[in-house]
Design a protein around this motif. Structure first.
Motif, PDB file in Angstrom:
ATOM      1  N   ARG A 121      45.053  38.589  -3.522  1.00 49.90           N
ATOM      2  CA  ARG A 121      44.756  38.135  -2.175  1.00 49.90           C
ATOM      3  C   ARG A 121      43.690  38.979  -1.267  1.00 49.90           C
ATOM      4  O   ARG A 121      43.715  40.075  -1.567  1.00 49.90           O
ATOM      5  CB  ARG A 121      45.988  38.104  -1.278  1.00 49.90           C
ATOM      6  N   GLY A 122      43.089  38.376  -0.759  1.00 56.25           N
ATOM      7  CA  GLY A 122      41.974  39.054   0.330  1.00 56.25           C
ATOM      8  C   GLY A 122      42.795  39.986   1.396  1.00 56.25           C
ATOM      9  O   GLY A 122      43.868  39.265   1.767  1.00 56.25           O
ATOM     10  N   GLY A 123      42.379  40.927   1.753  1.00 56.11           N
ATOM     11  CA  GLY A 123      43.332  41.859   2.951  1.00 56.11           C
ATOM     12  C   GLY A 123      42.705  41.222   4.350  1.00 56.11           C
ATOM     13  O   GLY A 123      41.826  40.537   4.574  1.00 56.11           O
ATOM     14  N   ASP A 124      43.842  41.441   5.091  1.00 57.06           N
ATOM     15  CA  ASP A 124      43.961  40.930   6.413  1.00 57.06           C
ATOM     16  C   ASP A 124      43.108  41.865   7.537  1.00 57.06           C
ATOM     17  O   ASP A 124      43.185  43.000   7.024  1.00 57.06           O
ATOM     18  CB  ASP A 124      45.272  40.563   6.962  1.00 57.06           C
ATOM     19  N   VAL A 125      42.719  41.481   8.537  1.00 59.16           N
ATOM     20  CA  VAL A 125      42.207  42.306   9.721  1.00 59.16           C
ATOM     21  C   VAL A 125      43.290  42.174  10.549  1.00 59.16           C
ATOM     22  O   VAL A 125      43.749  41.171  11.239  1.00 59.16           O
ATOM     23  CB  VAL A 125      40.818  41.866  10.386  1.00 59.16           C
TER      24      VAL A 125
ATOM     25  N   THR B  23      40.159  53.705  24.760  1.00 60.27           N
ATOM     26  CA  THR B  23      38.876  53.093  25.027  1.00 60.27           C
ATOM     27  C   THR B  23      38.423  52.341  23.863  1.00 60.27           C
ATOM     28  O   THR B  23      38.750  52.457  22.736  1.00 60.27           O
ATOM     29  CB  THR B  23      37.718  54.037  25.224  1.00 60.27           C
ATOM     30  N   LEU B  24      37.453  51.332  24.034  1.00 66.02           N
ATOM     31  CA  LEU B  24      37.102  50.618  23.001  1.00 66.02           C
ATOM     32  C   LEU B  24      35.579  51.221  22.446  1.00 66.02           C
ATOM     33  O   LEU B  24      34.742  50.398  21.684  1.00 66.02           O
ATOM     34  CB  LEU B  24      36.691  49.138  23.356  1.00 66.02           C
ATOM     35  N   LEU B  25      35.388  52.654  22.633  1.00 66.11           N
ATOM     36  CA  LEU B  25      33.978  52.773  22.515  1.00 66.11           C
ATOM     37  C   LEU B  25      33.561  52.915  21.095  1.00 66.11           C
ATOM     38  O   LEU B  25      32.475  52.653  20.760  1.00 66.11           O
ATOM     39  CB  LEU B  25      34.070  54.546  23.000  1.00 66.11           C
ATOM     40  N   GLU B  26      34.671  52.928  20.194  1.00 69.29           N
ATOM     41  CA  GLU B  26      34.618  53.056  18.607  1.00 69.29           C
ATOM     42  C   GLU B  26      33.908  51.786  18.031  1.00 69.29           C
ATOM     43  O   GLU B  26      32.915  51.678  17.332  1.00 69.29           O
ATOM     44  CB  GLU B  26      35.887  53.314  17.991  1.00 69.29           C
ATOM     45  N   TYR B  27      34.226  50.837  18.708  1.00 68.83           N
ATOM     46  CA  TYR B  27      34.076  49.320  18.449  1.00 68.83           C
ATOM     47  C   TYR B  27      32.579  48.971  18.840  1.00 68.83           C
ATOM     48  O   TYR B  27      31.783  48.003  18.440  1.00 68.83           O
ATOM     49  CB  TYR B  27      34.940  48.237  18.806  1.00 68.83           C
TER      50      TYR B  27
ATOM     51  N   GLY C 287      43.393  42.834  -2.089  1.00 70.76           N
ATOM     52  CA  GLY C 287      42.598  43.694  -1.176  1.00 70.76           C
ATOM     53  C   GLY C 287      43.256  44.205   0.128  1.00 70.76           C
ATOM     54  O   GLY C 287      44.403  43.910   0.520  1.00 70.76           O
ATOM     55  N   GLY C 288      43.121  45.526   0.305  1.00 72.24           N
ATOM     56  CA  GLY C 288      43.519  46.483   1.278  1.00 72.24           C
ATOM     57  C   GLY C 288      43.580  45.741   2.654  1.00 72.24           C
ATOM     58  O   GLY C 288      42.090  45.154   3.159  1.00 72.24           O
ATOM     59  N   ASP C 289      44.418  45.627   3.682  1.00 71.78           N
ATOM     60  CA  ASP C 289      44.242  45.473   4.769  1.00 71.78           C
ATOM     61  C   ASP C 289      43.546  46.396   5.675  1.00 71.78           C
ATOM     62  O   ASP C 289      43.623  47.669   5.287  1.00 71.78           O
ATOM     63  CB  ASP C 289      45.680  45.043   5.579  1.00 71.78           C
ATOM     64  N   ILE C 290      43.123  46.031   6.828  1.00 73.53           N
ATOM     65  CA  ILE C 290      42.377  47.098   7.621  1.00 73.53           C
ATOM     66  C   ILE C 290      43.139  46.834   9.165  1.00 73.53           C
ATOM     67  O   ILE C 290      43.608  45.712   9.579  1.00 73.53           O
ATOM     68  CB  ILE C 290      40.830  47.218   7.900  1.00 73.53           C
ATOM     69  N   ILE C 291      43.606  48.024   9.712  1.00 71.96           N
ATOM     70  CA  ILE C 291      44.204  48.065  11.002  1.00 71.96           C
ATOM     71  C   ILE C 291      43.208  48.550  12.093  1.00 71.96           C
ATOM     72  O   ILE C 291      42.633  49.569  12.103  1.00 71.96           O
ATOM     73  CB  ILE C 291      45.341  48.882  10.861  1.00 71.96           C
ATOM     74  N   ILE C 292      43.020  47.889  13.202  1.00 71.39           N
ATOM     75  CA  ILE C 292      42.114  48.218  14.127  1.00 71.39           C
ATOM     76  C   ILE C 292      42.857  48.560  15.530  1.00 71.39           C
ATOM     77  O   ILE C 292      43.475  47.790  16.055  1.00 71.39           O
ATOM     78  CB  ILE C 292      41.273  46.998  14.543  1.00 71.39           C
ATOM     79  N   PRO C 293      42.956  49.968  15.679  1.00 71.26           N
ATOM     80  CA  PRO C 293      43.842  50.172  16.788  1.00 71.26           C
ATOM     81  C   PRO C 293      43.192  49.951  18.128  1.00 71.26           C
ATOM     82  O   PRO C 293      41.901  50.314  18.248  1.00 71.26           O
ATOM     83  CB  PRO C 293      43.678  51.891  16.729  1.00 71.26           C
ATOM     84  N   VAL C 294      43.722  49.456  19.126  1.00 72.63           N
ATOM     85  CA  VAL C 294      43.266  48.797  20.377  1.00 72.63           C
ATOM     86  C   VAL C 294      44.323  49.674  21.481  1.00 72.63           C
ATOM     87  O   VAL C 294      45.557  49.976  21.166  1.00 72.63           O
ATOM     88  CB  VAL C 294      43.369  47.631  20.512  1.00 72.63           C
TER      89      VAL C 294
END
Length: 450
Positions: A42-46, A56-60, A84-91
């Motif tokens: 299975r493909g990874g989730d976002v 802040t959202l500067l990184e994005y 597939g590995g998931d990626i976690i986006i911290p906000v």
């Protein structure tokens, strides 16, 4: 490059599912040992996750493209592909997620640890071992992996503070935050010194709360004039509003009452803030003329229902009384607030009798089939393999698509589109409700889907 970003568009791609494997077990004296192709991964989730350490959202802003890992392809000997590995986006806490194209609010992320799957990875394709059945003992095909979701979303950060300081530029909001807390914002004697919201932590007895200023509020801010339109949204989650009024301004046409009324007009035009308790701070009392003016203006503001405090951010005069007053209002707001409920997963079961697809007549000879299952099956079919196409026809028939097309008036040779009108797969349809009649030809042949 800015050092504070509170709004950004992210281009997100979840991982694609891995293809299934079409393999036949072979060993000495057993040349045809049966299908043994493994499934694709299975493909990874976002995933978006509220992180207490992200402010802040500067990184994005710097890197707006994010992609999860694809699932691996299945292999022979019944070996499934890895997921597939998931990626976690911290906000930051208090981030609103919107569809970048429509502006629709998808979710409001509040509370450390709150998660939201913004893009789901594609399902892996089944290998021929999983596709084997009593009627299809040695499938010569496998299913393709499903593409992962691809979305553009807008992240909009709204500072989660208890008290918002509002007022004209150079009214002394940044100086007040610096005097009340350990925050050290930029302070200068010209307007619009503050270009980003500043946050400070304040202690009043047993109450600890955060204070934020709103940069650049001037008349017309709610319609985009100045900087206020960009930062008014930071006030939305504050429980208390504090008017910081400059009693020492020398600008023509300005006075404390007109300043207060102008800011109130902008808050009213922006909306969503009518129910917030307010108090007024008459600043710069260390200036002699300002002290005299505050004595005149104070009763006028009290007549408008405001508690009024005369202070000097420069000399710290009156700050203790102001701090405890803000603490009382914050404590009252917290006590009155409903107990926050944990995020719940909403499950919407299908309605009774829902076939899982729909057939729509487009014109005299064109029909459209939509639905999660048929559209997924289309994406997972290898149309270069006749046997895979025949398997797709069997699945659509069992689902009832052929029967519904007949009821809708489809005739032999009709054009059938499965999926969207722009990117769906097009077939020349040959109706037959007697499926056995089309399975008498060579292996893999099927005239139902031309």
């Amino acid at each position: 490059m800015p050092d504070f970003v509170d709004q950004v568009v992210l281009h997100i791609k979840a991982g694609d599912g891995g293809n299934g494997c079409a393999s036949v077990h072979r060993e000495k004296f057993k040349p045809l040992g049966g299908p043994d192709g493994g499934n694709g991964g299975r493909g990874g989730d976002v995933i978006l996750e509220v992180d207490a350490n992200t402010a802040t959202l500067l990184e994005y802003h710097r890197r707006p493209h994010r992609k999860a890992d694809n699932g691996k392809q299945g292999q022979g000997a019944n070996r499934d592909g890895a997921n597939g590995g998931d990626i976690i986006i911290p906000v930051p806490d208090g981030t609103v997620v919107k569809n970048a194209d429509t502006g629709e609010v998808l979710i409001d992320l509040i509370g450390a640890g709150t998660r939201y799957v913004i893009a789901e990875g594609g399902h892996g394709g089944l290998g021929n071992a999983a596709l084997a059945s009593a009627k299809r003992k040695a499938p010569g095909f496998a299913l393709l992996g499903e593409p992962g979701d691809e979305v553009d979303v807008m992240l909009e950060m709204k500072s989660v503070a208890d008290v918002a300081l509002v007022g004209f530029p150079s009214a002394g909001k940044s100086s007040l935050i610096a005097a009340l807390s350990a925050a050290r914002p930029k302070i200068a004697d010209y307007p619009f010194t503050t270009l980003v919201p500043n946050l400070g932590v304040v202690t009043a007895g047993e109450t600890i709360f955060t204070v934020a200023d709103v940069p650049g509020l001037i008349p017309g801010a709610s319609q985009g004039k100045g900087l206020g339109h960009e930062f008014l949204r930071h006030v939305e989650r504050c429980s208390t509003l504090v008017h910081v009024i400059d009693c020492a301004t020398m600008e023509p046409g300005r006075d404390p009452i007109s300043d207060y009324e102008a800011i109130e007009a902008e808050l009213a035009a922006y909306g969503k803030l009518e129910d917030r308790p307010r108090l007024a701070v008459l600043n710069k009392s260390d200036v002699p003329d300002a002290r005299e003016l505050s004595d005149i203006v104070g009763p006028m503001l009290q007549e408008r229902g405001l508690r009024v405090f005369t202070i000097s951010a420069a000399t710290h005069d009156g700050l203790k009384e102001l701090t405890y007053a803000m603490g009382e209002m914050v404590a009252a707001a917290r006590a009155a607030a409903p107990v926050p409920e944990p995020t719940r997963l909403v499950i919407r079961p299908k309605q009774h009798g829902d076939a899982g697809f729909a057939v729509r007549r487009v014109d005299e000879r064109t029909f459209q089939v939509t639905g999660v299952k048929p559209e997924r099956w289309i994406r997972q079919t290898d149309f270069t393999n006749d046997e895979a196409v025949g398997y797709l026809a069997d699945r659509l028939e069992r689902l009832g698509v052929e029967e519904e097309l007949t009821k809708a008036g489809a005739k032999a040779g009709a054009e059938v589109i499965i999926g969207s009108m722009e990117s769906g797969h097009i077939f020349d349809w040959q109706p037959t409700l007697n499926a056995e009649a089309v399975r008498q030809g060579p292996r893999g042949s099927d005239n139902r889907l031309g």
